[in-house]
Design an enzyme around this catalytic site. Sequence first.
Site, mmCIF file in Angstrom:
data_model
loop_
_atom_site.group_PDB
_atom_site.id
_atom_site.type_symbol
_atom_site.label_atom_id
_atom_site.label_comp_id
_atom_site.label_asym_id
_atom_site.label_seq_id
_atom_site.Cartn_x
_atom_site.Cartn_y
_atom_site.Cartn_z
ATOM 1 N N ASP A 478 0.935 -1.169 0.004
ATOM 2 C CA ASP A 478 0.037 -0.034 -0.100
ATOM 3 C C ASP A 478 0.811 1.252 -0.031
ATOM 4 O O ASP A 478 2.070 1.283 0.158
ATOM 5 C CB ASP A 478 -1.163 0.054 1.073
ATOM 6 C CG ASP A 478 -2.243 0.525 0.887
ATOM 7 O OD1 ASP A 478 -2.285 1.303 -0.096
ATOM 8 O OD2 ASP A 478 -3.417 0.460 1.663
ATOM 9 N N ASP A 548 -10.365 2.019 -3.797
ATOM 10 C CA ASP A 548 -10.930 1.625 -2.323
ATOM 11 C C ASP A 548 -12.486 1.543 -2.361
ATOM 12 O O ASP A 548 -12.992 0.902 -1.466
ATOM 13 C CB ASP A 548 -10.250 2.812 -1.287
ATOM 14 C CG ASP A 548 -8.905 2.497 -0.989
ATOM 15 O OD1 ASP A 548 -8.439 1.276 -1.054
ATOM 16 O OD2 ASP A 548 -8.392 3.506 -0.285
#
Length: 749
Positions: A478, A548
């Site tokens: 990430d 997301d």
Amino acid sequence: MPVMMNKDLLQFHLQGQNVSYIFHVMENGQLGQLYYGKKLRDRADFSHLSKRETRVASSYIEEDPSFSLDLIKQEYPGYGTSDYREPAFQIQQPDGSRISNFTYRSFELVKGKPELPSLPATYVEKEDEAETLLIYLEDAYTNLALTLMYTVYHDRDVIVRSSSFKNNGDLTHEIKRAHSASVDFPDADYEMLQLSGSWSRERHIHERRLMPGVQSIQSTRGTSSSQHNPFLALKRPMTTEHNGEVYGFSLVYSGNFSAQVEVDHYHTSRVTMGINPFDFSWKLNGGEHFQTPEVVMAYSHNGINELSRTYHELYRSRLARGVWRDTERPVLLNNWEATYFDFDEDKLLNIARKAKKTGVELFVLDDGWFGKRNDDKTSLGDWFVDSAKLPNGLPTLVRQINDLGMMFGLWFEPEMISKESELYRKHPEWVIQVPGRSHSIGRHQLILDFTNSEVVDYIYERMAGLLTESNIEYVKWDMNRYMTEVGSLQLHSDQQAEVPHRYILGVYDLYERLIAAFPHVLFESCASGGARFDPGMLYYAPQGWTSDDTDAIERLSIQYGTSMVYPLSSMGAHVSAVPNHQVKRITTLDTRANVAYFGAFGYELDVTKMSDDELNQMEHQIDWYKENRTLLQYGTFFRLLSPFQNGGNETSWMVVSQDQKKAIVGYYQVLAEPNPGFKRLLLHGLDKEQEYCVSGYKETFFGDELMSAGLQLSSGYDGSQTGGLEESGDYSSHVFVLTGVDQGRGDKS
């Protein structure tokens, strides 16, 4: 032979499967553009494609008033010598001059495709797949050398370009701009297509007619960004998904980029793409060289969908690498939206046991397993297991997951650091920063200085240690923050504008070292979802977290737009809980799966809170996906109905097997229509002679019928008391399986 040349006239003709690219050496020694487009037969001389007229303009050659660089199509234009358009490159010399004159010296033909040092790039597995033309130019006054590299794949409509500069002298020069490619088109009758958006709505399709002046997309955020993807296409106004001419430009790079089209006063258009020149410079000392990232230029005269398929096949098979490139991706369950930071070993194991019963193959432990990470304000950089949550350690948890018959995956955010962390207290100098200036905070975190090899070494050692001591087979990498206060305490004052590029080279280096040491690990890139979903990342991580936003309806636009360039195998797509955590929308479990099937499929929810009926439904979804995932991940993809057109109420796409014996169609309706008309869905990519069974239909259909007459869709609720109600309603969807009559019937409806 993909590269042909006339050595007397110094003309170069590059030919792909259906495309030609022609340029030449002009009388001043610089390179001129002659043609780019549909494949032409080769001929002895293409000089007639160069138009010269005497106009009111500055002439570069005093004896020839028609030779004005302001009027001539150029191949890699410089600055300040009668061309007033933006250049492809600009170099500042020690005396302050920014004028360069790179002239032709020689060329070289190389079989295959050379690697780009320290940069991601497309490749070949056999030398006879492609041929590379190297054009060598030199500025005699500054003793600088310029190499232009063109790779032509024999069986693709692709030309891959990059450039490199070398300082053969003793004086230091400063590169101010170094684009990877520039193309001059003879007219501006195009629409520019781009992929733009923001967090949770990445890569939406936007189109605009070219106008006089500069139209551009770019990033100055330190990543390729959610706001603009490093891709643009130029299409003729009448071009559609399946008809017409379109040119694509895709940059294999993950940092600050610029992509623009400049339309001049004669209505010609210049495309340039590469590292963003804003706040960029590079010191080029004696003996050093600088390599630009590569641009993948693709061409189609059969519409946008063919252009996309060209990118899909190239990026899936000649950009992605390693054992996972051609391996079916496992069905995963990620615990993030199930637990966030609130978990312990027992809770994780309970989720894993339930997930295993449904057929999940990979359990992924997301954020919160390290340091004292109970929220997002602490512990990034402290890559040590939190014994309060996992008292038996990570190896024990991994073994227990493996004993269930599941793979184990782990989340990292290796490029970031929390101010509240042991690492920051020990090494505050390891942060991207400018002395005397305060730190802007994004998500309560700062960015590690990956221009510093000591920092990269430390992060590698921590990650490698964890991957060595446990059987971790998947890493979610990430990156949740854009760059601010861009500076490095490790670099000299005159190198501070090099930080963003050096940073991304450090990221690439860390990826490369980990891949070499752990070739069995499946890496998935993530950056607040899709903030670094680009070809550069695909070289290291064969799949990325697309967004997301896990809402199925929003994902229609995100996945549709992403498919302009990127293959389905690269798109992480998960089923999550409802109400959706990003937009609070409620959709059926079927619709959530029907969207997520068209990607690297998984779940992101708490299975311990699902009913028995939902778990049975989930098990059926996973069984069906496993049966069809080779086709879904590696088949040929076609877009049918766009969420960006006609009000966006319908979306459809399909994927077809290589032998055209099987296809899977997804159809999605956002809002129900009262008393709708009769709808037909025109399919694509089928064998027109093949007879197909279609799940949910008693009849059989031939391929030509399905592509020309279409598939008749259910009308939904029509106001009567019977018929259609269960199949209609808001946020409804259907997945149809087409199988050749000799292949049997599909069972998905």
